[in-house]
Motif scaffolding. Structure first.
Motif, PDB file in Angstrom:
ATOM      1  N   ALA A 109       4.508 -55.153 -44.176  1.00  0.00           N
ATOM      2  CA  ALA A 109       5.527 -55.958 -44.858  1.00  0.00           C
ATOM      3  C   ALA A 109       6.428 -56.646 -43.834  1.00  0.00           C
ATOM      4  N   GLY A 110       6.780 -55.951 -42.752  1.00  0.00           N
ATOM      5  CA  GLY A 110       7.588 -56.557 -41.696  1.00  0.00           C
ATOM      6  C   GLY A 110       6.887 -57.731 -41.047  1.00  0.00           C
ATOM      7  N   ILE A 111       5.589 -57.585 -40.811  1.00  0.00           N
ATOM      8  CA  ILE A 111       4.814 -58.686 -40.236  1.00  0.00           C
ATOM      9  C   ILE A 111       4.799 -59.873 -41.190  1.00  0.00           C
ATOM     10  N   MET A 112       4.610 -59.599 -42.483  1.00  0.00           N
ATOM     11  CA  MET A 112       4.596 -60.685 -43.469  1.00  0.00           C
ATOM     12  C   MET A 112       5.958 -61.368 -43.562  1.00  0.00           C
ATOM     13  N   ILE A 113       7.033 -60.592 -43.482  1.00  0.00           N
ATOM     14  CA  ILE A 113       8.381 -61.163 -43.531  1.00  0.00           C
ATOM     15  C   ILE A 113       8.603 -62.096 -42.345  1.00  0.00           C
ATOM     16  N   ILE A 114       8.143 -61.677 -41.178  1.00  0.00           N
ATOM     17  CA  ILE A 114       8.331 -62.492 -39.975  1.00  0.00           C
ATOM     18  C   ILE A 114       7.492 -63.774 -40.054  1.00  0.00           C
ATOM     19  N   PHE A 115       6.218 -63.650 -40.452  1.00  0.00           N
ATOM     20  CA  PHE A 115       5.355 -64.831 -40.489  1.00  0.00           C
ATOM     21  C   PHE A 115       5.727 -65.786 -41.614  1.00  0.00           C
ATOM     22  N   TYR A 116       6.041 -65.255 -42.787  1.00  0.00           N
ATOM     23  CA  TYR A 116       6.387 -66.125 -43.904  1.00  0.00           C
ATOM     24  C   TYR A 116       7.848 -66.544 -43.888  1.00  0.00           C
ATOM     25  N   LYS A 117       8.631 -65.928 -43.015  1.00  0.00           N
ATOM     26  CA  LYS A 117      10.066 -66.209 -42.888  1.00  0.00           C
ATOM     27  C   LYS A 117      10.761 -66.107 -44.249  1.00  0.00           C
ATOM     28  N   THR A 118      10.429 -65.029 -44.953  1.00  0.00           N
ATOM     29  CA  THR A 118      11.050 -64.767 -46.248  1.00  0.00           C
ATOM     30  C   THR A 118      12.554 -64.698 -46.090  1.00  0.00           C
ATOM     31  N   VAL A 119      13.006 -63.935 -45.121  1.00  0.00           N
ATOM     32  CA  VAL A 119      14.421 -63.855 -44.760  1.00  0.00           C
ATOM     33  C   VAL A 119      14.509 -63.904 -43.246  1.00  0.00           C
TER      34      VAL A 119
END
Length: 168
Positions: A109-119
């Motif tokens: 989830a952390g990797i996805m947050i960083i790549f998708y720039k969710t926040v």
């Protein structure tokens, strides 16, 4: 004298196999030399703290996977039966993955947050009843600072729960 001839025959058979095993490492070494700077550049361009970043974890995981594959390739080239070793690694990986599933879920989830720039850091958010500013994103948690305290929210919650991102 006969013992020496047996020894020389065995060396004559083993040396080419040994050299071909060492040569099998070369492509993996080149791959490692290519991937390491790529991850370092991505980490340098990232706006998260590099020492705790999920990208650092991903880069180390890729390096470890490259070297484990290289080792298995070399052992196979040298004639070692690696089927039991590969099966053992598979079972060990399954057991470790099951034992650490929450950590792995948060890491992914952390990797996805960083790549998708969710926040991003300095975003003002509300999640799980906590409203504040994101001060850090690391491998397992998002750190949210409000007027009274710091809150550690698992990364998986940001993907699974409703999150409100306030305009600046």
């Amino acid at each position: 004298m006969e013992n020496y001839s047996v020894l020389f025959r065995q060396l004559h058979e083993f040396v080419p196999q040994f050299i071909s095993g060492l040569m099998a490492i070369v492509p993996f070494f080149i791959l490692w030399l290519i991937t390491k700077p790529i991850f370092n550049k991505i980490i340098a361009r990232s706006k998260v703290s590099s020492k705790n970043s999920a990208l650092v974890y991903l880069g180390k995981s890729v390096s470890i996977a490259i070297w484990i594959t290289a080792l298995l390739t070399v052992l196979g080239t040298w004639g070692v039966d690696i089927s039991a070793l590969v099966a053992g690694l598979g079972l060990t990986g399954f057991a470790i993955g099951y034992a650490l599933k929450d950590v792995l879920v948060n890491s992914i989830a952390g990797i996805m947050i960083i790549f998708y720039k969710t926040v991003e850091i300095n975003s003002h958010v509300s999640v799980l009843g906590v409203e504040g500013t994101i001060v850090d994103i690391d491998l397992r948690y998002i750190t949210i600072q409000d007027d009274k305290a710091k809150h550690l929210i698992p990364n998986s919650c940001l993907l699974a729960e409703k999150i409100t991102i306030f305009n600046k």
